[in-house]
Design a protein around this motif. Structure first.
Motif, PDB file in Angstrom:
ATOM      1  N   PRO A   1       0.111 -85.917   5.814  1.00  0.00           N
ATOM      2  CA  PRO A   1      -0.355 -84.843   6.530  1.00  0.00           C
ATOM      3  C   PRO A   1      -1.883 -85.065   6.720  1.00  0.00           C
ATOM      4  O   PRO A   1      -2.803 -85.234   5.894  1.00  0.00           O
ATOM      5  N   GLU A   2      -2.459 -84.744   8.029  1.00  0.00           N
ATOM      6  CA  GLU A   2      -4.136 -84.588   8.110  1.00  0.00           C
ATOM      7  C   GLU A   2      -4.309 -83.159   8.979  1.00  0.00           C
ATOM      8  O   GLU A   2      -3.347 -82.762   9.729  1.00  0.00           O
ATOM      9  N   GLU A   3      -5.579 -83.123   8.881  1.00  0.00           N
ATOM     10  CA  GLU A   3      -6.204 -81.759   9.618  1.00  0.00           C
ATOM     11  C   GLU A   3      -6.186 -82.570  10.979  1.00  0.00           C
ATOM     12  O   GLU A   3      -7.005 -83.309  11.371  1.00  0.00           O
ATOM     13  N   VAL A   4      -5.682 -81.517  11.855  1.00  0.00           N
ATOM     14  CA  VAL A   4      -5.799 -82.021  13.480  1.00  0.00           C
ATOM     15  C   VAL A   4      -6.156 -80.886  14.403  1.00  0.00           C
ATOM     16  O   VAL A   4      -6.139 -79.521  13.918  1.00  0.00           O
ATOM     17  N   PRO A   5      -7.051 -81.147  15.405  1.00  0.00           N
ATOM     18  CA  PRO A   5      -7.374 -79.885  16.192  1.00  0.00           C
ATOM     19  C   PRO A   5      -6.389 -79.546  17.233  1.00  0.00           C
ATOM     20  O   PRO A   5      -5.337 -80.219  17.809  1.00  0.00           O
TER      21      PRO A   5
ATOM     22  N   ARG B   1      -5.480 -77.378  11.971  1.00  0.00           N
ATOM     23  CA  ARG B   1      -4.321 -77.174  11.305  1.00  0.00           C
ATOM     24  C   ARG B   1      -3.747 -78.458  10.658  1.00  0.00           C
ATOM     25  O   ARG B   1      -4.136 -79.616  11.230  1.00  0.00           O
ATOM     26  N   MET B   2      -2.975 -78.429   9.595  1.00  0.00           N
ATOM     27  CA  MET B   2      -2.515 -79.485   9.110  1.00  0.00           C
ATOM     28  C   MET B   2      -1.505 -80.151  10.017  1.00  0.00           C
ATOM     29  O   MET B   2      -0.593 -79.199  10.414  1.00  0.00           O
ATOM     30  N   SER B   3      -1.210 -81.461  10.013  1.00  0.00           N
ATOM     31  CA  SER B   3      -0.402 -81.796  10.898  1.00  0.00           C
ATOM     32  C   SER B   3       1.109 -81.500  10.779  1.00  0.00           C
ATOM     33  O   SER B   3       1.952 -81.628  11.683  1.00  0.00           O
ATOM     34  N   ASP B   4       1.565 -81.314   9.442  1.00  0.00           N
ATOM     35  CA  ASP B   4       2.893 -81.436   9.126  1.00  0.00           C
ATOM     36  C   ASP B   4       3.369 -79.782   9.329  1.00  0.00           C
ATOM     37  O   ASP B   4       4.376 -79.307   9.110  1.00  0.00           O
ATOM     38  N   THR B   5       2.453 -78.680   9.707  1.00  0.00           N
ATOM     39  CA  THR B   5       2.504 -77.418  10.034  1.00  0.00           C
ATOM     40  C   THR B   5       2.851 -77.105  11.431  1.00  0.00           C
ATOM     41  O   THR B   5       3.394 -75.969  11.682  1.00  0.00           O
ATOM     42  N   LEU B   6       2.766 -77.968  12.393  1.00  0.00           N
ATOM     43  CA  LEU B   6       2.848 -77.707  13.502  1.00  0.00           C
ATOM     44  C   LEU B   6       4.255 -78.342  14.297  1.00  0.00           C
ATOM     45  O   LEU B   6       4.803 -79.364  13.411  1.00  0.00           O
TER      46      LEU B   6
ATOM     47  N   ARG C   1     -23.221 -62.292  16.271  1.00  0.00           N
ATOM     48  CA  ARG C   1     -21.531 -61.947  16.325  1.00  0.00           C
ATOM     49  C   ARG C   1     -21.751 -60.739  15.302  1.00  0.00           C
ATOM     50  O   ARG C   1     -22.339 -60.697  14.272  1.00  0.00           O
ATOM     51  N   SER C   2     -20.922 -59.768  15.672  1.00  0.00           N
ATOM     52  CA  SER C   2     -20.460 -58.584  14.798  1.00  0.00           C
ATOM     53  C   SER C   2     -19.721 -59.151  13.793  1.00  0.00           C
ATOM     54  O   SER C   2     -19.242 -60.280  13.747  1.00  0.00           O
ATOM     55  N   ALA C   3     -19.798 -58.236  12.637  1.00  0.00           N
ATOM     56  CA  ALA C   3     -18.817 -58.394  11.374  1.00  0.00           C
ATOM     57  C   ALA C   3     -17.437 -58.508  11.669  1.00  0.00           C
ATOM     58  O   ALA C   3     -16.771 -59.419  11.215  1.00  0.00           O
ATOM     59  N   GLU C   4     -17.132 -57.426  12.547  1.00  0.00           N
ATOM     60  CA  GLU C   4     -15.712 -57.462  13.018  1.00  0.00           C
ATOM     61  C   GLU C   4     -15.178 -58.906  13.781  1.00  0.00           C
ATOM     62  O   GLU C   4     -14.077 -59.316  13.704  1.00  0.00           O
ATOM     63  N   THR C   5     -16.229 -59.346  14.462  1.00  0.00           N
ATOM     64  CA  THR C   5     -15.865 -60.684  15.405  1.00  0.00           C
ATOM     65  C   THR C   5     -15.740 -61.829  14.417  1.00  0.00           C
ATOM     66  O   THR C   5     -14.664 -62.422  14.414  1.00  0.00           O
ATOM     67  N   ASP C   6     -16.830 -61.924  13.401  1.00  0.00           N
ATOM     68  CA  ASP C   6     -16.478 -63.003  12.317  1.00  0.00           C
ATOM     69  C   ASP C   6     -15.244 -62.749  11.559  1.00  0.00           C
ATOM     70  O   ASP C   6     -14.541 -63.784  11.296  1.00  0.00           O
ATOM     71  N   LYS C   7     -14.871 -61.591  11.347  1.00  0.00           N
ATOM     72  CA  LYS C   7     -13.534 -61.349  10.440  1.00  0.00           C
ATOM     73  C   LYS C   7     -12.331 -61.779  11.192  1.00  0.00           C
ATOM     74  O   LYS C   7     -11.469 -62.218  10.720  1.00  0.00           O
ATOM     75  N   LEU C   8     -12.587 -61.455  12.501  1.00  0.00           N
ATOM     76  CA  LEU C   8     -11.309 -61.929  13.571  1.00  0.00           C
ATOM     77  C   LEU C   8     -11.029 -63.443  13.398  1.00  0.00           C
ATOM     78  O   LEU C   8      -9.935 -63.821  13.251  1.00  0.00           O
ATOM     79  N   TRP C   9     -12.317 -64.171  13.685  1.00  0.00           N
ATOM     80  CA  TRP C   9     -12.193 -65.667  13.589  1.00  0.00           C
ATOM     81  C   TRP C   9     -11.867 -66.071  12.059  1.00  0.00           C
ATOM     82  O   TRP C   9     -11.020 -67.352  12.349  1.00  0.00           O
ATOM     83  N   ASN C  10     -12.426 -65.616  11.370  1.00  0.00           N
ATOM     84  CA  ASN C  10     -11.937 -66.030   9.925  1.00  0.00           C
ATOM     85  C   ASN C  10     -10.704 -65.982   9.362  1.00  0.00           C
ATOM     86  O   ASN C  10      -9.876 -66.745   8.804  1.00  0.00           O
ATOM     87  N   GLU C  11      -9.956 -64.875   9.867  1.00  0.00           N
ATOM     88  CA  GLU C  11      -8.617 -64.148   9.185  1.00  0.00           C
ATOM     89  C   GLU C  11      -7.574 -65.001  10.122  1.00  0.00           C
ATOM     90  O   GLU C  11      -6.682 -65.444   9.646  1.00  0.00           O
ATOM     91  N   THR C  12      -7.901 -65.536  11.433  1.00  0.00           N
ATOM     92  CA  THR C  12      -7.163 -66.423  12.265  1.00  0.00           C
ATOM     93  C   THR C  12      -7.195 -67.875  12.136  1.00  0.00           C
ATOM     94  O   THR C  12      -6.257 -68.476  12.670  1.00  0.00           O
ATOM     95  N   GLY C  13      -8.334 -68.109  11.753  1.00  0.00           N
ATOM     96  CA  GLY C  13      -8.490 -69.654  11.571  1.00  0.00           C
ATOM     97  C   GLY C  13      -8.643 -70.037  12.888  1.00  0.00           C
ATOM     98  O   GLY C  13      -8.485 -71.444  13.110  1.00  0.00           O
TER      99      GLY C  13
END
Length: 280
Positions: free
Chosen positions: A119-123, A42-47, A10-22
């Protein structure tokens, strides 16, 4: 198709996209078909729906409240006596405080409820109306994301940014995000000596995520703590860790019925397959 996407770095730009958007692209192999989808944590209380919003009090509500508090008049238009306004009898015995104890919620139960609500981390996947959207080609995935926001992943704050920046070249999955569910049953049937712990651990990971995201109790239950498949997964993890515990875990694995494990996993994969909407 899938192998080619993983073969190239993967390119650096691709890694940057996924890292910045989570968000991460996920590659799924299911039977004779395979394709790509998206997943975020994401944390469940943010959804949406995490907390019930309080409805603002309307004028009608306020008027109803005032009407309730207004004094009641008798037949001649005089206000009836309020029970609370009746003078207290000084000689009356003091009320028994213990009579009110039942109305108080035990402290332990309050604490337990607070823990349940933590809150918990959920997919969060690219799911829509109980279906997981999986695209056979990266271009089809990109076109869908750019044109649509009526799915579950669109609730994350970074989705608009993802729509703007995503290209077909970005749909390149890390090995950790590639799940070969099509190999699970055959591997289990091959017997204890043929079992690949990493393959089966990853299958359990994505299975739990999909069960939660699809709100499928059957999938969730099959992989929940204490279930045979969960116990098997825990044993595989100890094997991978190695050491003395790993050697003992290998012995424990031999006590598992490979055919029963294969049958159980075949059921889980079939349920996942039933909820996949293949696109592109």
């Amino acid at each position: 198709m899938a192998a080619e996407s993983n073969a190239s770095a993967r390119s650096a730009e691709t890694d940057k996209l996924w890292n910045e958007t989570g968000v991460d692209p996920v590659e799924l192999h299911l039977g004779k078909d395979s394709g790509f989808t998206l997943r975020a944590y994401r944390m469940s209380d943010t959804l949406p729906g995490a907390k019930a919003a309080e409805e603002p009090e309307t004028d009608a509500d306020e008027a109803a409240a005032k009407e309730e508090d207004a004094p009641v008049e008798d037949a001649e238009g005089r206000p009836e006596a309020d029970e609370a306004a009746v003078p207290e009898d000084e000689d009356a015995p003091e009320p028994d405080a213990s009579a009110f104890e039942d109305d108080e919620e035990p402290e332990a139960e309050v604490e337990e409820d607070a823990l349940d609500a933590a809150p918990e981390e959920v997919p969060v996947f690219l799911t829509r109306k109980g279906k997981l959207l999986v695209f056979r080609e990266p271009e089809a995935l990109v076109a869908y994301v750019r044109e649509n926001d009526d799915h579950d992943l669109a609730v994350i704050d970074e989705y608009a940014e993802l729509q703007e920046r995503l290209t077909a070249d970005d749909v390149s999955c890390d090995e950790d995000d590639t799940y070969e569910l099509d190999l699970v049953v055959a591997n289990l049937r091959g017997g204890h000596d043929a079992w690949e712990p990493e393959l089966l651990i990853k299958a359990a990971e994505v299975g739990r995520d999909l069960g939660y995201a699809l709100k499928n109790d059957s999938i969730v239950g099959a992989l929940s703590p204490g279930s045979p498949l969960d116990d098997l997964d825990e044993t595989f993890r100890v094997v991978v860790e190695g050491g003395l515990r790993g050697k003992l875990a290998k012995r424990r694995l031999r006590k598992n019925d490979s055919q029963q494990a294969a049958i159980a996993w075949r059921g889980v994969i079939a349920k996942v397959n039933d909820h996949v909407d293949w696109r592109g």
